[in-house]
Design a protein around this motif. Structure first.
Motif, PDB file in Angstrom:
ATOM      1  N   HIS A 120      36.425  45.185  69.184  1.00 17.60           N
ATOM      2  CA  HIS A 120      36.473  45.413  67.737  1.00 17.60           C
ATOM      3  C   HIS A 120      35.745  44.336  66.948  1.00 17.60           C
ATOM      4  N   GLY A 121      35.124  43.366  67.637  1.00 18.49           N
ATOM      5  CA  GLY A 121      34.492  42.231  66.967  1.00 18.49           C
ATOM      6  C   GLY A 121      33.399  42.618  65.994  1.00 18.49           C
ATOM      7  N   LEU A 122      32.462  43.463  66.409  1.00 17.33           N
ATOM      8  CA  LEU A 122      31.385  43.850  65.500  1.00 17.33           C
ATOM      9  C   LEU A 122      31.880  44.736  64.366  1.00 17.33           C
ATOM     10  N   ARG A 123      32.922  45.508  64.625  1.00 15.65           N
ATOM     11  CA  ARG A 123      33.521  46.305  63.544  1.00 15.65           C
ATOM     12  C   ARG A 123      34.090  45.353  62.493  1.00 15.65           C
ATOM     13  N   LEU A 124      34.711  44.281  62.937  1.00 16.02           N
ATOM     14  CA  LEU A 124      35.255  43.283  62.020  1.00 16.02           C
ATOM     15  C   LEU A 124      34.118  42.592  61.254  1.00 16.02           C
ATOM     16  N   VAL A 125      33.060  42.198  61.947  1.00 17.98           N
ATOM     17  CA  VAL A 125      31.906  41.574  61.285  1.00 17.98           C
ATOM     18  C   VAL A 125      31.327  42.535  60.253  1.00 17.98           C
ATOM     19  N   GLU A 126      31.255  43.810  60.598  1.00 13.78           N
ATOM     20  CA  GLU A 126      30.742  44.824  59.673  1.00 13.78           C
ATOM     21  C   GLU A 126      31.599  44.904  58.411  1.00 13.78           C
ATOM     22  N   SER A 127      32.917  44.799  58.562  1.00 13.92           N
ATOM     23  CA  SER A 127      33.804  44.891  57.396  1.00 13.92           C
ATOM     24  C   SER A 127      33.798  43.607  56.568  1.00 13.92           C
ATOM     25  N   LEU A 128      33.486  42.468  57.179  1.00 16.50           N
ATOM     26  CA  LEU A 128      33.486  41.188  56.470  1.00 16.50           C
ATOM     27  C   LEU A 128      32.191  40.924  55.714  1.00 16.50           C
ATOM     28  N   SER A 129      31.090  41.472  56.204  1.00 16.53           N
ATOM     29  CA  SER A 129      29.768  41.154  55.655  1.00 16.53           C
ATOM     30  C   SER A 129      29.209  42.311  54.840  1.00 16.53           C
ATOM     31  N   MET A 130      28.129  41.998  54.088  1.00 16.14           N
ATOM     32  CA  MET A 130      27.436  43.046  53.344  1.00 16.14           C
ATOM     33  C   MET A 130      26.621  43.910  54.297  1.00 16.14           C
ATOM     34  N   TYR A 131      26.159  43.278  55.389  1.00 13.62           N
ATOM     35  CA  TYR A 131      25.223  43.940  56.295  1.00 13.62           C
ATOM     36  C   TYR A 131      25.133  43.087  57.547  1.00 13.62           C
ATOM     37  N   TRP A 132      24.911  43.713  58.698  1.00  7.86           N
ATOM     38  CA  TRP A 132      24.627  42.950  59.915  1.00  7.86           C
ATOM     39  C   TRP A 132      23.561  43.686  60.713  1.00  7.86           C
ATOM     40  N   ASP A 133      22.807  42.943  61.499  1.00  8.81           N
ATOM     41  CA  ASP A 133      21.812  43.526  62.389  1.00  8.81           C
ATOM     42  C   ASP A 133      21.548  42.531  63.516  1.00  8.81           C
ATOM     43  N   TRP A 134      20.586  42.844  64.343  1.00  4.00           N
ATOM     44  CA  TRP A 134      20.239  41.937  65.438  1.00  4.00           C
ATOM     45  C   TRP A 134      18.738  41.927  65.648  1.00  4.00           C
ATOM     46  N   LEU A 135      18.265  40.813  66.213  1.00  2.48           N
ATOM     47  CA  LEU A 135      16.853  40.630  66.534  1.00  2.48           C
ATOM     48  C   LEU A 135      16.764  40.198  67.988  1.00  2.48           C
ATOM     49  N   GLY A 136      15.778  40.660  68.689  1.00  2.00           N
ATOM     50  CA  GLY A 136      15.581  40.246  70.071  1.00  2.00           C
ATOM     51  C   GLY A 136      14.847  41.316  70.840  1.00  2.00           C
ATOM     52  N   HIS A 137      14.686  41.047  72.130  1.00  2.00           N
ATOM     53  CA  HIS A 137      14.011  42.010  72.992  1.00  2.00           C
ATOM     54  C   HIS A 137      14.679  42.002  74.361  1.00  2.00           C
ATOM     55  N   ALA A 138      14.446  43.056  75.106  1.00  2.00           N
ATOM     56  CA  ALA A 138      15.057  43.210  76.426  1.00  2.00           C
ATOM     57  C   ALA A 138      14.776  41.991  77.301  1.00  2.00           C
ATOM     58  N   GLY A 139      15.826  41.411  77.841  1.00  2.00           N
ATOM     59  CA  GLY A 139      15.703  40.293  78.755  1.00  2.00           C
ATOM     60  C   GLY A 139      15.645  38.930  78.098  1.00  2.00           C
ATOM     61  N   GLY A 140      15.563  38.876  76.777  1.00  2.00           N
ATOM     62  CA  GLY A 140      15.453  37.597  76.083  1.00  2.00           C
ATOM     63  C   GLY A 140      16.678  37.285  75.250  1.00  2.00           C
ATOM     64  N   PRO A 141      16.657  36.132  74.591  1.00  3.19           N
ATOM     65  CA  PRO A 141      17.760  35.774  73.709  1.00  3.19           C
ATOM     66  C   PRO A 141      17.923  36.801  72.598  1.00  3.19           C
ATOM     67  N   LEU A 142      19.130  36.919  72.107  1.00  7.11           N
ATOM     68  CA  LEU A 142      19.461  37.884  71.070  1.00  7.11           C
ATOM     69  C   LEU A 142      20.089  37.133  69.901  1.00  7.11           C
ATOM     70  N   THR A 143      19.660  37.452  68.691  1.00  6.61           N
ATOM     71  CA  THR A 143      20.232  36.860  67.491  1.00  6.61           C
ATOM     72  C   THR A 143      20.924  37.957  66.694  1.00  6.61           C
ATOM     73  N   VAL A 144      22.197  37.763  66.424  1.00  5.24           N
ATOM     74  CA  VAL A 144      22.937  38.670  65.550  1.00  5.24           C
ATOM     75  C   VAL A 144      23.032  37.986  64.199  1.00  5.24           C
ATOM     76  N   ARG A 145      22.677  38.734  63.141  1.00  4.64           N
ATOM     77  CA  ARG A 145      22.697  38.200  61.774  1.00  4.64           C
ATOM     78  C   ARG A 145      23.729  38.965  60.951  1.00  4.64           C
ATOM     79  N   ALA A 146      24.445  38.237  60.112  1.00  7.21           N
ATOM     80  CA  ALA A 146      25.380  38.847  59.169  1.00  7.21           C
ATOM     81  C   ALA A 146      25.091  38.263  57.793  1.00  7.21           C
ATOM     82  N   MET A 147      24.927  39.139  56.795  1.00  4.84           N
ATOM     83  CA  MET A 147      24.614  38.714  55.441  1.00  4.84           C
ATOM     84  C   MET A 147      25.866  38.753  54.575  1.00  4.84           C
ATOM     85  N   PHE A 148      26.013  37.731  53.734  1.00 13.02           N
ATOM     86  CA  PHE A 148      27.147  37.613  52.827  1.00 13.02           C
ATOM     87  C   PHE A 148      26.631  37.350  51.428  1.00 13.02           C
TER      88      PHE A 148
END
Length: 151
Positions: A120-148
């Motif tokens: 339920h973590g991302l559902r919680l992040v979704e409810s806490l923030s204005m918007y969330w998304d992620w950046l990255g590519h297969a096999g590499g580091p992943l960045t999750v962003r949340a805007m407030f």
């Protein structure tokens, strides 16, 4: 004889700027609490907003440790807060997928079973923030962003 350079102990603060603060955490589950406290202080936001940002940071660091190579020995999680006139942006970057595991990109799980433990973590992040998304590519580091909203 090969010398082994020792890295500074984790967690450690990253070079701050007037608009960005950062911290590098390790794979130790206790670093989740460090992330929570750091995010609340570094956001410089009003108390209610600081609480939302710190809870989102906690959830995203937990996800990075559980679902990526960041949770393994020597793994790291980079947490950053970027301040602009329009928003506060929380960024959590992992070390990419664990060796031998399928690549799994972040997504909000199906709410069909609200009593299910975990997931339920991302559902919680979704409810806490204005918007969330992620950046990255297969096999590499992943960045999750949340805007407030700005503080």
């Amino acid at each position: 004889m090969q010398s082994s350079a020792r890295l500074p102990a984790l967690p450690r603060r990253l070079c701050p700027s007037p608009t960005t603060a950062g911290i590098l955490l390790g794979s130790d589950p206790r670093h989740v609490a460090v992330a929570r406290r750091w995010a609340a202080r570094s956001s410089r936001a009003r108390p209610g907003l600081a609480d939302r940002i710190s809870l989102a940071a906690s959830e995203l660091v937990t996800n990075a440790q559980r679902h990526s190579a960041s949770g393994g020995t020597g793994g790291t999680v980079r947490v950053e807060l970027l301040r602009t006139r329009l928003h506060l942006e929380l960024r959590v970057t992992d070390n990419g997928p664990r060796p031998g595991h399928d690549i799994d990109f972040p997504r909000v799980t199906d709410p069909a079973d609200p009593l299910r433990i975990g997931g339920h973590g991302l559902r919680l992040v979704e409810s806490l923030s204005m918007y969330w998304d992620w950046l990255g590519h297969a096999g590499g580091p992943l960045t999750v962003r949340a805007m407030f909203p700005p503080s």
